[in-house]
Design a protein around this motif. Structure first.
Motif: not given
Length: 478
Positions: A433-451
């Motif tokens: 839909s664009t050749g630039g950035h969007s405001a779409g959500l990005v993932p966050v993956y976490a593992c370990g202490v405090g994940a």
């Protein structure tokens, strides 16, 4: 499926490690321009290659914590990498284009890398692009303009972290903006950094090095790799440094004579963003796969130190507005992308070499043979009359007449390369839909202490604060 089950069971241990522990070893990964659909598309592509409708999960998406993050900046709903990198580094939202400063563009704000250093940790900053590009620079620089690469390089030296790595230093000399100032590589050496050119050179020098700068061997620079970046995974040739090698060197150096722990930031997916600016799906998915190979390296380390390690991966923003659908067709055909053997940048380089070989008299038959070899057209991929006509027309305009290159954020491509990409994307039934950035959500993956701190809808400015909480580092400003 058995491998995925084993990973999932092992990762479940991470959910109970935070109580009473602090993260001694912190991996903070950023995959630039990678939205939720970028990862999902790569997983669904891998599944299609196995004859499966669905997804083949990566190591990272098998982590016990899978969240999302919003990415807006202080002054815009759609961020750039400087503002988002600053939020991810400092916990402060600032203006687009600005690094490590408050929104007044004057007041410096420290990053989590500084908090870690003040806590006695070793610190390493690395990327798959230039080490003074926006995202890595957000962890050490304080500049109102992300484009002043020489000034960013000076800030890198001033930060005095233990390890830096990337493809190169952009504008190591800048006679226009900084006349008379010395070469930044020489300044790094004066500041006590050993400079290694490639992974092999790193291992020969690391034993005696107090601080390290690791860059690509200039003899291995690939013309298709863009301005000082590592080559795309899809284009990589033997002898060229990879992001996996950078991570292994970074981890090796930070663990040498170290009983206090480390903070490791690595922009392992720096060129996912570049591929998405070019709307090059096959290349983007190959970059995501390279990111996951790095995650496996980190996960192997976690399994050896499960009560002391935190791994967090996120992205600074989404690029391209990738849509896993096209033209109201309720289907995908992602497996067709396997026939693309080079990035659009890489194929551009092939065409430019062909121009040189033929004194700029490339015939249609030569162009067809090159398209078949690099995209599978007419052999593995059947083309409609209209699609074949579009390629012929583009060849005619570009090689018989004169057509301008097609520009994106970072590179300029041959029109025939760009048209071939458009056709194979259409065959894959995905769209942009664009050749630039969007405001779409990005993932966050976490593992370990405090994940578990990341098991929510995150805001990018909260992520470094949560990491500091898990590591019990004091948030300072100096």
């Amino acid at each position: 499926m058995k491998r995925i089950l084993i990973i999932t069971i092992a990762l479940a241990v991470a959910l109970v490690t935070f109580a009473g522990n602090k993260a001694k070893y912190v991996f903070y990964f950023i995959t630039d321009g990678t939205g939720v659909n970028t990862v999902l598309g790569a997983e669904m592509y891998n599944a299609e290659l196995q004859g499966i409708i669905g997804r083949t999960p990566f190591c990272m998406s098998s982590f016990p914590i899978v969240g999302v993050s919003s990415t807006f900046s202080h002054n815009s709903g759609v961020t750039d990498s400087a503002a988002s990198g600053s939020a991810l580094a400092t916990g402060v939202k600032t203006e687009n284009g600005c690094l490590g400063l408050m929104p007044d563009l004057k007041t410096p704000v420290s990053s989590i890398a500084v908090w870690a250093k003040e806590a006695g940790m070793k610190v390493g900053i690395a990327t798959s692009v230039t080490i003074n590009h926006a995202t890595p620079a957000a962890f050490y620089a304080h500049q109102a303009s992300r484009s002043d690469y020489y000034a960013l390089g000076e800030d890198m030296i001033s930060a005095d972290f233990d390890f830096y790595a990337g493809a190169s230093i952009a504008k190591a000399e800048d006679a226009k903006k900084h006349p008379g100032k010395p070469n930044l590589y020489r300044e790094m050496e004066k500041a006590g950094y050993s400079i290694a050119y490639g992974a092999k050179d790193y291992y020969s020098k690391a034993g005696k090095a107090k601080k390290m700068l690791l860059v690509q061997n200039p003899d291995c620079l690939n013309p298709a790799s863009g301005d000082g970046a590592l080559p795309y995974a899809i284009d990589a040739r033997e002898g060229e440094m990879t992001i996996e090698e950078i991570l292994k060197c970074q981890l090796d150096f930070l663990m040498r004579d170290n009983d206090k722990g480390f903070f490791l930031m690595n922009e392992i997916g720096g060129k996912v963003d570049w591929a998405c600016h070019a709307q090059d799906a096959a290349t983007a998915f190959a970059e995501v796969a390279a990111v996951d190979r790095c995650m496996k390296i980190a996960f192997d380390f976690y399994k050896q130190h499960p009560d002391e390690t935190l791994i967090v991966l996120t992205a600074d923003h989404e690029t391209g507005g990738l849509v896993l659908a096209d033209d109201n067709i309720y289907a995908l055909n992602l497996k067709v992308l396997q026939h693309q053997k080079r990035s659009v940048d890489g194929f551009t380089n092939v065409l430019r070499d062909l121009r040189k070989q033929t004194s700029n008299k490339v015939t249609w038959e030569q162009a067809k043979q090159t398209l078949t070899a690099n995209f599978g057209f007419w052999k593995e991929i059947e083309l409609s009359e209209k699609e074949a006509a579009r390629l012929h027309e583009t060849w005619q305009k570009s090689f018989e007449n004169k057509a301008d290159d097609v520009k994106n954020e970072y590179t300029s491509n041959e029109p025939l390369a760009d048209e071939a990409k458009r056709i194979i994307n259409k065959k894959a039934l995905l769209s942009w839909s664009t050749g630039g950035h969007s405001a779409g959500l990005v993932p966050v993956y976490a593992c370990g202490v405090g994940a578990e701190l990341f098991a929510t809808h995150n805001d990018n400015a909260n992520i470094p604060v949560k990491i500091a909480k898990a590591a019990q580092w004091e948030r300072i400003n100096k």
